[in-house]
Design an enzyme around this catalytic site. Sequence first.
Site, PDB file in Angstrom:
ATOM      1  N   THR A   1      13.078  -2.571   7.592  1.00  0.00           N
ATOM      2  CA  THR A   1      13.276  -3.418   8.891  1.00  0.00           C
ATOM      3  C   THR A   1      13.859  -4.721   8.237  1.00  0.00           C
ATOM      4  OG1 THR A   1      11.419  -2.355   9.883  1.00  0.00           O
ATOM      5  CG2 THR A   1      11.769  -4.695  10.629  1.00  0.00           C
TER       6      THR A   1
ATOM      7  N   THR B   1       8.700  -1.168   5.211  1.00  0.00           N
ATOM      8  CA  THR B   1       7.214  -1.100   5.266  1.00  0.00           C
ATOM      9  C   THR B   1       6.155   0.025   5.423  1.00  0.00           C
ATOM     10  OG1 THR B   1       6.854  -1.677   7.627  1.00  0.00           O
ATOM     11  CG2 THR B   1       7.069  -3.577   6.000  1.00  0.00           C
ATOM     12  N   ASP B   2       7.040   1.054   5.931  1.00  0.00           N
ATOM     13  CA  ASP B   2       6.283   2.174   6.193  1.00  0.00           C
ATOM     14  C   ASP B   2       5.845   3.056   5.177  1.00  0.00           C
ATOM     15  OD1 ASP B   2       6.329   1.668   9.027  1.00  0.00           O
ATOM     16  OD2 ASP B   2       7.735   2.999   9.527  1.00  0.00           O
TER      17      ASP B   2
ATOM     18  N   LYS C   1      -0.728  -0.077   4.007  1.00  0.00           N
ATOM     19  CA  LYS C   1      -0.437  -0.562   5.395  1.00  0.00           C
ATOM     20  C   LYS C   1      -1.523  -0.186   6.340  1.00  0.00           C
ATOM     21  CE  LYS C   1       3.253  -1.133   8.700  1.00  0.00           C
ATOM     22  NZ  LYS C   1       4.709  -0.455   9.172  1.00  0.00           N
TER      23      LYS C   1
ATOM     24  N   TYR D   1     -24.771  13.445  -1.519  1.00  0.00           N
ATOM     25  CA  TYR D   1     -25.264  14.267  -0.613  1.00  0.00           C
ATOM     26  C   TYR D   1     -25.080  15.696  -1.069  1.00  0.00           C
ATOM     27  CZ  TYR D   1     -25.674  10.071   2.793  1.00  0.00           C
ATOM     28  OH  TYR D   1     -26.028   9.079   3.427  1.00  0.00           O
TER      29      TYR D   1
END
Length: 329
Positions: free
Chosen positions: A12, A83-84, A154, A276
Amino acid sequence: MKKLLLLSTGGTIASVASDSGLIPRESGEGLIKMLGQLPYEIEVRDILQLDSSNIQPEEWKFIAKQIYDLRKNYDGIVVSHGTDTMAYTASMLSFMLQGIDLPVVLTGSQVPINVVLSDAPDNLRLAFAAAATCHPGIYLAFSEKVMLGCRSVKVRTTNFDAFESVNVPPVATVTSDGLVFESQQLNFPHANQCTLNTEIDPHVSLVKLFPGFDPKLLFAMVEMGCKGIVIEGYGLGGMNYIRRNMVGAIGELIKNGIPVIATSQCLYERSDLTKYEVGREALLKGAISAHDMTSESTITKLMWALGQKMNVHQVADFFKHNIVGEVSL
């Protein structure tokens, strides 16, 4: 004056409007021109021009080799990136470039740099400042925070504060005093002994467990060539064994040499299979705990381990060690 290198890969930050939407077109030199005067000597190389959704293992290897081959000529390296998938790239570079002997800082933006109110100029300035001052390592710089690359995630799609440092504080933050570091930066024992190792096996899967998930699908993945699985379990890593027996399936996979890593769907804190019954049963069957690692770091660590031809027992041992700051043990 520090000598820094910008490796431009698209994203971007370098995108412009087109008939088909935003597309990476701006050069690294174009990014630098938007910043004004900086107190560094900066050189630029455009090595890719991709939306980060298209950055895959082949590109990870290429970026890692570029960093390795060029690093001796500079005091620090900045990688501009979409960024993704930036957190995946930062995590994988951490494993491919163990012992890196200078700061490598990934950054990008939520808005293209040619937009008036873009976050790109501030993120780039921050990345260059980090590349000039951080200890050797792989980092991600974004929205006034410098984070260890293998701890970055992100968490927002449009907000400028897109990334967070998960389960450890940021390495440094921006204040009115400038770039303020944590009292202790991480020092890795093998820094200055950098090795390039890009052998990975991407035939892995990341599965988010949900009520009703059929464990037979895990075996179908293996039949299609999957060699390791990360399962995001519930809470501390719990998995069901009533009716749809995930725990039993994990045991069968482990017996067949397929490592299964158990992590949590919860972003913060850790997986703990000892607390657990639903976790202990999985642990007894051989499930490997990811502890407080991010999913991005877990899947890339598994790819790297399998690329080294580790068997299921060696992978289990590998995940008991903190290699690049990716886990708290």
